[in-house]
Design a protein around this motif. Sequence first.
Motif, PDB file in Angstrom:
ATOM      1  N   ASP A  18     -97.580  78.338 -99.489  1.00  0.00           N
ATOM      2  CA  ASP A  18     -98.655  77.677-100.231  1.00  0.00           C
ATOM      3  C   ASP A  18     -99.329  76.569 -99.424  1.00  0.00           C
ATOM      4  O   ASP A  18    -100.360  76.050 -99.833  1.00  0.00           O
ATOM      5  CB  ASP A  18     -98.118  77.061-101.531  1.00  0.00           C
ATOM      6  CG  ASP A  18     -97.858  78.110-102.597  1.00  0.00           C
ATOM      7  OD1 ASP A  18     -98.530  79.157-102.565  1.00  0.00           O
ATOM      8  OD2 ASP A  18     -96.987  77.878-103.456  1.00  0.00           O
ATOM      9  N   LEU A  45    -100.643  75.039 -95.609  1.00  0.00           N
ATOM     10  CA  LEU A  45    -100.986  75.360 -94.228  1.00  0.00           C
ATOM     11  C   LEU A  45    -100.216  74.411 -93.313  1.00  0.00           C
ATOM     12  O   LEU A  45     -99.815  73.331 -93.733  1.00  0.00           O
ATOM     13  CB  LEU A  45    -102.492  75.159 -94.022  1.00  0.00           C
ATOM     14  CG  LEU A  45    -103.395  75.991 -94.929  1.00  0.00           C
ATOM     15  CD1 LEU A  45    -104.852  75.627 -94.707  1.00  0.00           C
ATOM     16  CD2 LEU A  45    -103.171  77.470 -94.662  1.00  0.00           C
ATOM     17  N   LEU A  65    -100.357  74.977-107.642  1.00  0.00           N
ATOM     18  CA  LEU A  65    -100.180  74.995-106.194  1.00  0.00           C
ATOM     19  C   LEU A  65    -100.116  73.564-105.667  1.00  0.00           C
ATOM     20  O   LEU A  65    -100.770  72.675-106.202  1.00  0.00           O
ATOM     21  CB  LEU A  65    -101.364  75.714-105.534  1.00  0.00           C
ATOM     22  CG  LEU A  65    -101.509  77.200-105.844  1.00  0.00           C
ATOM     23  CD1 LEU A  65    -102.851  77.718-105.352  1.00  0.00           C
ATOM     24  CD2 LEU A  65    -100.370  77.987-105.212  1.00  0.00           C
ATOM     25  N   PRO A  66     -99.347  73.355-104.598  1.00  0.00           N
ATOM     26  CA  PRO A  66     -99.266  72.021-103.996  1.00  0.00           C
ATOM     27  C   PRO A  66    -100.447  71.767-103.054  1.00  0.00           C
ATOM     28  O   PRO A  66    -100.914  72.686-102.391  1.00  0.00           O
ATOM     29  CB  PRO A  66     -97.967  72.103-103.195  1.00  0.00           C
ATOM     30  CG  PRO A  66     -97.871  73.546-102.791  1.00  0.00           C
ATOM     31  CD  PRO A  66     -98.505  74.338-103.905  1.00  0.00           C
ATOM     32  N   VAL A  67    -100.926  70.537-103.060  1.00  0.00           N
ATOM     33  CA  VAL A  67    -101.940  70.137-102.072  1.00  0.00           C
ATOM     34  C   VAL A  67    -101.436  68.854-101.418  1.00  0.00           C
ATOM     35  O   VAL A  67    -101.128  67.879-102.103  1.00  0.00           O
ATOM     36  CB  VAL A  67    -103.307  69.899-102.749  1.00  0.00           C
ATOM     37  CG1 VAL A  67    -104.324  69.399-101.722  1.00  0.00           C
ATOM     38  CG2 VAL A  67    -103.821  71.172-103.408  1.00  0.00           C
ATOM     39  N   LEU A  80    -107.875  72.671-105.032  1.00  0.00           N
ATOM     40  CA  LEU A  80    -106.549  72.789-105.642  1.00  0.00           C
ATOM     41  C   LEU A  80    -105.700  73.864-104.970  1.00  0.00           C
ATOM     42  O   LEU A  80    -104.534  74.038-105.303  1.00  0.00           O
ATOM     43  CB  LEU A  80    -106.681  73.111-107.137  1.00  0.00           C
ATOM     44  CG  LEU A  80    -107.390  72.054-107.986  1.00  0.00           C
ATOM     45  CD1 LEU A  80    -107.531  72.525-109.425  1.00  0.00           C
ATOM     46  CD2 LEU A  80    -106.643  70.731-107.932  1.00  0.00           C
ATOM     47  N   ASP A  81    -106.284  74.606-104.054  1.00  0.00           N
ATOM     48  CA  ASP A  81    -105.550  75.660-103.345  1.00  0.00           C
ATOM     49  C   ASP A  81    -105.710  75.427-101.841  1.00  0.00           C
ATOM     50  O   ASP A  81    -106.769  75.674-101.270  1.00  0.00           O
ATOM     51  CB  ASP A  81    -106.110  77.040-103.747  1.00  0.00           C
ATOM     52  CG  ASP A  81    -105.478  78.181-102.948  1.00  0.00           C
ATOM     53  OD1 ASP A  81    -104.582  77.917-102.116  1.00  0.00           O
ATOM     54  OD2 ASP A  81    -105.883  79.338-103.168  1.00  0.00           O
ATOM     55  N   SER A  82    -104.622  74.958-101.207  1.00  0.00           N
ATOM     56  CA  SER A  82    -104.689  74.625 -99.774  1.00  0.00           C
ATOM     57  C   SER A  82    -105.012  75.839 -98.920  1.00  0.00           C
ATOM     58  O   SER A  82    -105.467  75.693 -97.793  1.00  0.00           O
ATOM     59  CB  SER A  82    -103.340  74.070 -99.300  1.00  0.00           C
ATOM     60  OG  SER A  82    -102.859  73.107-100.193  1.00  0.00           O
ATOM     61  N   THR A  83    -104.717  77.043 -99.427  1.00  0.00           N
ATOM     62  CA  THR A  83    -104.948  78.230 -98.618  1.00  0.00           C
ATOM     63  C   THR A  83    -106.321  78.841 -98.896  1.00  0.00           C
ATOM     64  O   THR A  83    -106.641  79.899 -98.359  1.00  0.00           O
ATOM     65  CB  THR A  83    -103.867  79.295 -98.873  1.00  0.00           C
ATOM     66  OG1 THR A  83    -103.906  79.683-100.252  1.00  0.00           O
ATOM     67  CG2 THR A  83    -102.481  78.768 -98.548  1.00  0.00           C
TER      68      THR A  83
END
Lengths: 481, 519
Positions: free
Chosen positions: A278, A280, A49-51, B234-237
């Motif tokens: 993915d 916000l 996932l992208p951050v 590692l997970d923006s959500t």
Amino acid sequence: MSDWESVIGLEAHVQLKTRTKIFSGAPTAFGAPPNTQACAVDLALPGVLPVLNGEAVRMAIVFGLAVEGDIAERCRFDRKSYFYPDLPKGYQISQLDEPIVTGGHLDIENEDGSTKRIRLTRAHLEEDAGKSLHEDYQGKTGIDLNRAGTPLLEVVSEPELASPEEAGRYFRTLHTLVRTLGICDGNLNEGSMRCDANISVRQRGSTELGERTEIKNLNSFRFLDKALAFEIERQIDVLESGGRVERQTLLYDAERDETRPMRGKELSDDYRYFPDPDLLPVMVTESMLDEARATLPELPTAKRRRYVEELGLTDYDARWLTVDPDTATYFDAAAAASGQPKAAANWVMGDVAAAVRREEAAWTRVPVPAAQLGKLIKRIEDGSISGKIAKSLFQTLWNDGGDVDELIGSRGLKQVSDSDEIAAIVRRVIDANPAQVEQVRSGKTRVLGFLVGQAMKASGGKANPRRVSELLQEALSGDAS
Amino acid sequence: MTVGRFATIEDIRAALKSKTTSAVELARERLDRIAASDLNSFVTVCEEDALAAAGEADKRIACQGQTGLVGVPIAHKDVFCTAGVRTTCASRMLSEFVPPYDATVVTKLRDSGAIMLGKTNMDEFAMGSSNENSYFGPVSNPWDATRVPGGSSGGSAAAVAAGLVPAATATDTGGSIRQPAALCGISGLKPTYGRVSRYGMVAFASSLDQGGPMARSAEDLRLLLQHMEGHDPLDSTSADVGPTPHETDGTGLRIGIPREYFAATVDDAAAILERLGHGRLEISLPHTAYATAAYYVVASAEASTNLSRYDGVRFGHRAESPVDLDDLYARSRSEGFGAEVKRRILTGTYALSIGYYDAYYRKAQRLRRLVRQDFLDAFETVDLILAPSTPSTAFEKGALVAPDETKDPTVMYAQDVYTVPASLAGLPALSIPCGIVDGLPVGMQIIAPHFGEDRLLSLAESFQRETDWHQRTPAVHGTNARASDTSGGRYSMEGRRGSAGSGGGAQRMQSAGPAMGRS
């Protein structure tokens, strides 16, 4: 040709010099062996996932402030889908409807010193793709994903550039600005700034835009200029021979100096943009703006004005010194250390620039620190050393380092202004050159220069030349009387 | 001494604490059971690693006693990346993919001491409601091998229902935890979107995917959730909300029953809840009818791009001797993906295309907001919502999908009608057993407000203290399984203790094949 005018808009891709990538923790440094700076996220392995890298957002905000654009309170990222081997996810994360910066302007300077305001449409954040390497793999294509995920700020101008020259000035102005802001290293040969150009031509005076073409991926000032010149001419030829300009995407072939329609999978009729689930939405707060404002350096235009109005430099010098922010930084330090901005400007533009060019040195790492140059200038001004000694001392400092005052002391370079000492030298020169002395006395005053030179030589360059000249004239007129 | 085949995690912890069994013994026994099973619920079994980890767990228990999930055998749905262990998503595309990293959920559960026995079968890329869309073949329902276990987490559900493992991880995008839990007669929790990290969970539809536990009781679900949840950088959500508390006493709650749902199947459950002192209110979720259509547009749109990375270039299935780039893409993807996955990629691509975006994707997103608002409005007056989990009990294999693609796929999609709305709204929801019809389990769904897992689990726990539906098990010969109700036992399985890895071909199955218990 005078019947036609060209209309150009540029989309510049500015690589932001963050330490890590825009959506992963992999480093962004240039030039590493292929695929050594790509982590699982950059490779788009299943499940990653992208951050978002906050530093990239900060840099975009700094840019927005510098061009006086609107910085969105809330912006978001979209997926732009197309298949290409160096695009690992099969989509690029970019910003479509809600860019971080909207509007703003860049002021470019014309030949005659007047300025032209070019409005910006927007600036948005996105990720760079990797590179396809077509050489060295015997009929196969190598994929290097080191660059994949490098943050880009895409700066889109309105179609308000009227010529290749203006486009070049715009691109240079942008180049100077992003380097001054410290958000891009500006290394065009490493791809740190590239641009796509939209071009159309129309009858001079017409208000309607002609059909445009887009030239992709121009990565030097020279190619931008040549590609635009070629394309404008091509479009005019098409129109003058009764044809129609076709809307298409072109590549500039530098070897053949021509534009050619682009074929390849990077092009799609439909990128199927939609908001990336993915990530916000990004909220830009007042405190983020305040923080960015506080770090905003003096911008090139303001700097130039200050050089002219406060330091008394000529407009030419001010412009010369502000093209490259690193040069300006060096100059600012030397001017402050010497207390003599004009002399500092002359040195920076003269001996320092010559040495930098000759030695291919970086302005950020000039071997003679600005403080030493400042001291050197001071020592000329207070009469401690001659200009000539100063020049050779500068070379010594460049090659071997050291301190100006220590070197003057240890090498006995201090200028001799003491009248008795100089008078003695003058006496010896007069005695040693009776013929020339005779010529001066008979009115050939230009031979005086020769005698001054002899005296300077005898002093090892340390004698104050003005004093030498005065004492020589005194001695010769005294002898005559 | 061993613990029962259908022991809960709490039973197992007690046995480990009292040293009546060891982690190695537990793992060995269950690995043998997996090897003897022919449900096809596992894609990969990690015998060596599991036994080694169990050995370590026993050492830990010897010095520190049993804590957390130390020594508890579990399975992971094969959608969670496991470093060094192939992670297939039940797709030919990833049939040989070995990730170099662990999903956050996998790391957390390992850190808690749980022992991974293997990876469970599923619908390919979690797309399906019957587990028939697997490259590794369909999974059988332990209650009746001619029937499906539900999907997409069919392998996890079947494995827990058959007592192969006491618990398993699963994922739910539109019902993939709740629907198979209901069809297999176990408990399954889909947490609030953002409660559990999605990092390392192979994406199907990013705005809907949520990992969660499957187990034999609500109490176990709570325990597992504790070891899966938490903010993940590692997970923006992933949400930064702190751990799920354990403070609701679960009494005197207002339970809403949506009039748009066919709620007769949960009448008995509602009556029990009333007896427990909870209020029962009818509520309205007016946009329910649009939820499934909106879901399939949004989920397919996201999937169409999430699956673009499977292009044969860097990993995954790659076509032999491609003549050019187009050929590499076209053949790698044509060969690597199954029919349902292709259908959703095409559907999603269409919905996002110029000229269709507004008509499909944008409209679906608008409906999604309306569905969500329905719930927010309802939770103004009720604490929890009670609903059926599925429109029917487990249906027969092949009833809704055909290899020749002659069946209307939307009939299968309609299986998700009761689970999809909570997914679209991002709400936590669970399914627990609440009855048996014609020998097949029935599930009830409870839906809570965002991050209301504590309340959700409290109600489920109190329901399970009052009822024993969750303790019913499919009849399995040669085990200490408890008999089901009188109509149960249609499916008999003669387990054979064999060594792990010997495969599960030696079982005989008999099925009386009851009529489909569609309600």
